[in-house]
Each structure stands twice: as C-alpha cells, then as structure tokens.
Design a protein around this motif. Sequence first.
Motif, PDB file in Angstrom:
ATOM      1  N   GLN A 179     -19.655  72.942 -21.228  1.00  0.00           N
ATOM      2  CA  GLN A 179     -19.995  72.914 -19.806  1.00  0.00           C
ATOM      3  C   GLN A 179     -20.475  74.263 -19.283  1.00  0.00           C
ATOM      4  OE1 GLN A 179     -16.973  70.710 -17.399  1.00  0.00           O
ATOM      5  NE2 GLN A 179     -15.897  70.514 -19.336  1.00  0.00           N
ATOM      6  N   VAL A 180     -20.367  75.310 -20.097  1.00  0.00           N
ATOM      7  CA  VAL A 180     -20.668  76.660 -19.626  1.00  0.00           C
ATOM      8  C   VAL A 180     -22.102  76.799 -19.110  1.00  0.00           C
ATOM      9  CG1 VAL A 180     -20.892  79.068 -20.359  1.00  0.00           C
ATOM     10  CG2 VAL A 180     -18.842  77.752 -20.955  1.00  0.00           C
ATOM     11  N   PRO A 181     -23.131  76.225 -19.747  1.00  0.00           N
ATOM     12  CA  PRO A 181     -24.480  76.382 -19.188  1.00  0.00           C
ATOM     13  C   PRO A 181     -24.601  75.863 -17.758  1.00  0.00           C
ATOM     14  CG  PRO A 181     -24.618  75.652 -21.459  1.00  0.00           C
ATOM     15  CD  PRO A 181     -23.174  75.570 -21.078  1.00  0.00           C
ATOM     16  N   ALA A 182     -23.967  74.733 -17.456  1.00  0.00           N
ATOM     17  CA  ALA A 182     -24.024  74.207 -16.085  1.00  0.00           C
ATOM     18  C   ALA A 182     -23.259  75.115 -15.129  1.00  0.00           C
ATOM     19  CB  ALA A 182     -23.455  72.792 -16.040  1.00  0.00           C
ATOM     20  N   TRP A 183     -22.130  75.648 -15.570  1.00  0.00           N
ATOM     21  CA  TRP A 183     -21.375  76.585 -14.729  1.00  0.00           C
ATOM     22  C   TRP A 183     -22.204  77.823 -14.426  1.00  0.00           C
ATOM     23  CZ3 TRP A 183     -15.980  77.093 -17.502  1.00  0.00           C
ATOM     24  CH2 TRP A 183     -15.358  75.841 -17.515  1.00  0.00           C
ATOM     25  N   ARG A 184     -22.940  78.286 -15.439  1.00  0.00           N
ATOM     26  CA  ARG A 184     -23.732  79.498 -15.247  1.00  0.00           C
ATOM     27  C   ARG A 184     -24.755  79.300 -14.124  1.00  0.00           C
ATOM     28  NH1 ARG A 184     -24.135  83.768 -18.533  1.00  0.00           N
ATOM     29  NH2 ARG A 184     -23.248  82.624 -20.281  1.00  0.00           N
ATOM     30  N   GLU A 185     -25.328  78.110 -14.038  1.00  0.00           N
ATOM     31  CA  GLU A 185     -26.301  77.849 -12.970  1.00  0.00           C
ATOM     32  C   GLU A 185     -25.621  77.829 -11.604  1.00  0.00           C
ATOM     33  OE1 GLU A 185     -29.572  77.971 -13.408  1.00  0.00           O
ATOM     34  OE2 GLU A 185     -28.900  78.528 -15.435  1.00  0.00           O
ATOM     35  N   LEU A 186     -24.418  77.245 -11.509  1.00  0.00           N
ATOM     36  CA  LEU A 186     -23.670  77.276 -10.252  1.00  0.00           C
ATOM     37  C   LEU A 186     -23.346  78.713  -9.850  1.00  0.00           C
ATOM     38  CD1 LEU A 186     -21.165  74.327 -10.810  1.00  0.00           C
ATOM     39  CD2 LEU A 186     -22.961  74.415  -9.083  1.00  0.00           C
ATOM     40  N   TRP A 187     -22.947  79.511 -10.812  1.00  0.00           N
ATOM     41  CA  TRP A 187     -22.616  80.919 -10.550  1.00  0.00           C
ATOM     42  C   TRP A 187     -23.846  81.705 -10.108  1.00  0.00           C
ATOM     43  CZ3 TRP A 187     -24.249  84.847 -14.157  1.00  0.00           C
ATOM     44  CH2 TRP A 187     -23.800  86.129 -13.833  1.00  0.00           C
ATOM     45  N   ARG A 188     -24.980  81.483 -10.778  1.00  0.00           N
ATOM     46  CA  ARG A 188     -26.202  82.200 -10.396  1.00  0.00           C
ATOM     47  C   ARG A 188     -26.598  81.884  -8.963  1.00  0.00           C
ATOM     48  NH1 ARG A 188     -28.692  84.583 -14.696  1.00  0.00           N
ATOM     49  NH2 ARG A 188     -28.366  83.670 -16.775  1.00  0.00           N
ATOM     50  N   ALA A 189     -26.471  80.602  -8.586  1.00  0.00           N
ATOM     51  CA  ALA A 189     -26.885  80.188  -7.249  1.00  0.00           C
ATOM     52  C   ALA A 189     -25.870  80.568  -6.176  1.00  0.00           C
ATOM     53  CB  ALA A 189     -27.105  78.670  -7.222  1.00  0.00           C
ATOM     54  N   GLY A 190     -24.621  80.837  -6.585  1.00  0.00           N
ATOM     55  CA  GLY A 190     -23.568  81.110  -5.621  1.00  0.00           C
ATOM     56  C   GLY A 190     -23.123  82.556  -5.624  1.00  0.00           C
ATOM     57  N   ALA A 191     -22.087  82.868  -6.417  1.00  0.00           N
ATOM     58  CA  ALA A 191     -21.470  84.192  -6.373  1.00  0.00           C
ATOM     59  C   ALA A 191     -22.439  85.301  -6.776  1.00  0.00           C
ATOM     60  CB  ALA A 191     -20.235  84.211  -7.265  1.00  0.00           C
ATOM     61  N   LEU A 192     -23.217  85.090  -7.825  1.00  0.00           N
ATOM     62  CA  LEU A 192     -24.158  86.134  -8.245  1.00  0.00           C
ATOM     63  C   LEU A 192     -25.217  86.371  -7.181  1.00  0.00           C
ATOM     64  CD1 LEU A 192     -25.183  88.126 -10.349  1.00  0.00           C
ATOM     65  CD2 LEU A 192     -26.504  86.253 -11.370  1.00  0.00           C
ATOM     66  N   ALA A 193     -25.751  85.294  -6.627  1.00  0.00           N
ATOM     67  CA  ALA A 193     -26.773  85.443  -5.590  1.00  0.00           C
ATOM     68  C   ALA A 193     -26.221  86.183  -4.375  1.00  0.00           C
ATOM     69  CB  ALA A 193     -27.306  84.075  -5.177  1.00  0.00           C
ATOM     70  N   ALA A 194     -24.949  85.919  -4.014  1.00  0.00           N
ATOM     71  CA  ALA A 194     -24.344  86.605  -2.870  1.00  0.00           C
ATOM     72  C   ALA A 194     -24.255  88.107  -3.128  1.00  0.00           C
ATOM     73  CB  ALA A 194     -22.964  86.023  -2.580  1.00  0.00           C
ATOM     74  N   ALA A 195     -23.823  88.486  -4.333  1.00  0.00           N
ATOM     75  CA  ALA A 195     -23.722  89.908  -4.660  1.00  0.00           C
ATOM     76  C   ALA A 195     -25.095  90.571  -4.702  1.00  0.00           C
ATOM     77  CB  ALA A 195     -22.999  90.079  -5.994  1.00  0.00           C
ATOM     78  N   GLU A 196     -26.067  89.898  -5.284  1.00  0.00           N
ATOM     79  CA  GLU A 196     -27.417  90.463  -5.356  1.00  0.00           C
ATOM     80  C   GLU A 196     -28.040  90.596  -3.967  1.00  0.00           C
ATOM     81  OE1 GLU A 196     -29.306  87.805  -8.100  1.00  0.00           O
ATOM     82  OE2 GLU A 196     -28.895  89.134  -9.819  1.00  0.00           O
ATOM     83  N   ARG A 197     -27.723  89.650  -3.094  1.00  0.00           N
ATOM     84  CA  ARG A 197     -28.244  89.712  -1.728  1.00  0.00           C
ATOM     85  C   ARG A 197     -27.720  90.951  -0.998  1.00  0.00           C
ATOM     86  NH1 ARG A 197     -27.405  84.978  -1.037  1.00  0.00           N
ATOM     87  NH2 ARG A 197     -25.475  84.893   0.150  1.00  0.00           N
TER      88      ARG A 197
END
Length: 247
Positions: A179-197
Amino acid sequence: MVRPALPHPLPGAVGLSHLSAYGWEAADEVCGGSPHLHLVCTEAYVVTGGRGAVQTLSPDGYRDITLEPGSLVWFTPGTVHRMVPRGELRVTVLMQNTGLPEAGDAVFTFPPELLADPGAYAAAAALPPGIGPETEAAARRRRDLAVEGYLPLREALLAGDDGPLRRFQRAAARLVRDQVPAWRELWRAGALAAAERTGAQLDALAAGDFAHLDAAGAHQAAPTRIGGYGMCGRRDEYTLPGTTTPQ
C-alpha cells in the motif's frame, strides 16, 4: 504563488476527530478500544472530558498513561496503543498525515495467523457501512480480536521480553508494504505539499513578495458523521481535504 495541492487543508495537513472510548468489557475485564499501531503516523490525544488511560507498548516497555481533562499525549509510529475509559472519557485526536491511517497505516494487534494472511486480516478489520447494530457487533468482534493479540504482547513486555512486540511490528510492516505507493501520493498531496508551501512563502517574503496574502480567508467545517465506529471508540468525523473513507 504556490497553491495548495489540496484545497484548504487543516494546519500541517493533520487529521482531526473526536472520540468517546468504547465501554465494552474485554477478555481482561477492562473496557476500552482496539489496540493498534501506526506505521508512519504520529497520533496525539487532547483530553476534553472525563478520565481514563492510554496503555502503550513499545521497545521501552509497557506504560499506563493517565488521561484527564487537559492531558496531551502523543505516540510515534510503532507504538501500540489502547484507549481505556475510567469515566466518560472524551478525546480530540490529532493525526499526522491526514488520510493515511484510514488508508491502512493503522494495523490492529490481531493474532499472528490473521496478520500473516492479508485477506483474512482485511475481512476481520472491515466493518459494515453505517452505525447500526450490525456495525456495532462487528466493531466489538474486531476489538476483541485486537485484545486477543495484544495481551500476549503486553505480558511478554512485562516479563522483559520485547521479542513478540518486535515480531508484531515486522508483521504489520509486511502486511501494508504493497500500500506504500498509494500512501506516498496522499502524503505528497497533503503533508509534503503543506511543508513545501510554507517554504515557498518564506522565499517569497525574503524577496519582498507577499502576493500569497491575497488568498487569505477563513474556513469552517462541522462533523459529517457522528458516532461512527473507530479503532478506539465512537468517532465524530470530518470530511476534510485529504481524508479517506474510515475503516
């Protein structure tokens, strides 16, 4: 100006819910929730009413942490936790990486034979839709299975043996690996995007550019499901950016 990958997430793209701990008595004559761990998410409890405890298992041992109004407790990935009411316990839950726990990051302490069989595990973890008697019965069976697997882990830790806990952690990691690939997409769109913003906004301010302030605004939400059956107790949930359908 950097736009959010998800529209208007909560700060840091965290998840939020409210819990009332289950009052069902388990095999050890203790009322409470379904013991489980998270593989990549830190979880926090903010106690807003009542009293109780959270029992935790980690390589450092077993703890019974008191919960009372104003308590703030959090546990990092790999920590098995079990909410136990000692009164009308009410907790607000803050969850790192919104959407990941509901997508499978949370793994119950089921007996080893269920953890070794992804199909059997999924069947035991699933609940019927809705909040009726059938769902309640399934949630209670799920809780009882989790306690069945949890008690030997606790007993071993109390005896100074962390081997069973570590084997459970490894089994949980193997169970969710696909399931890790799907989690990675959720993380990229959520927590990672927030930090990058935030990083992009800091760069803009340092350059004298404050155009992102043009997008300022307030947002609000109300619970979209009251009294759902979560892992630890009855759960009031919000439909927020990045969330997925609860288990």
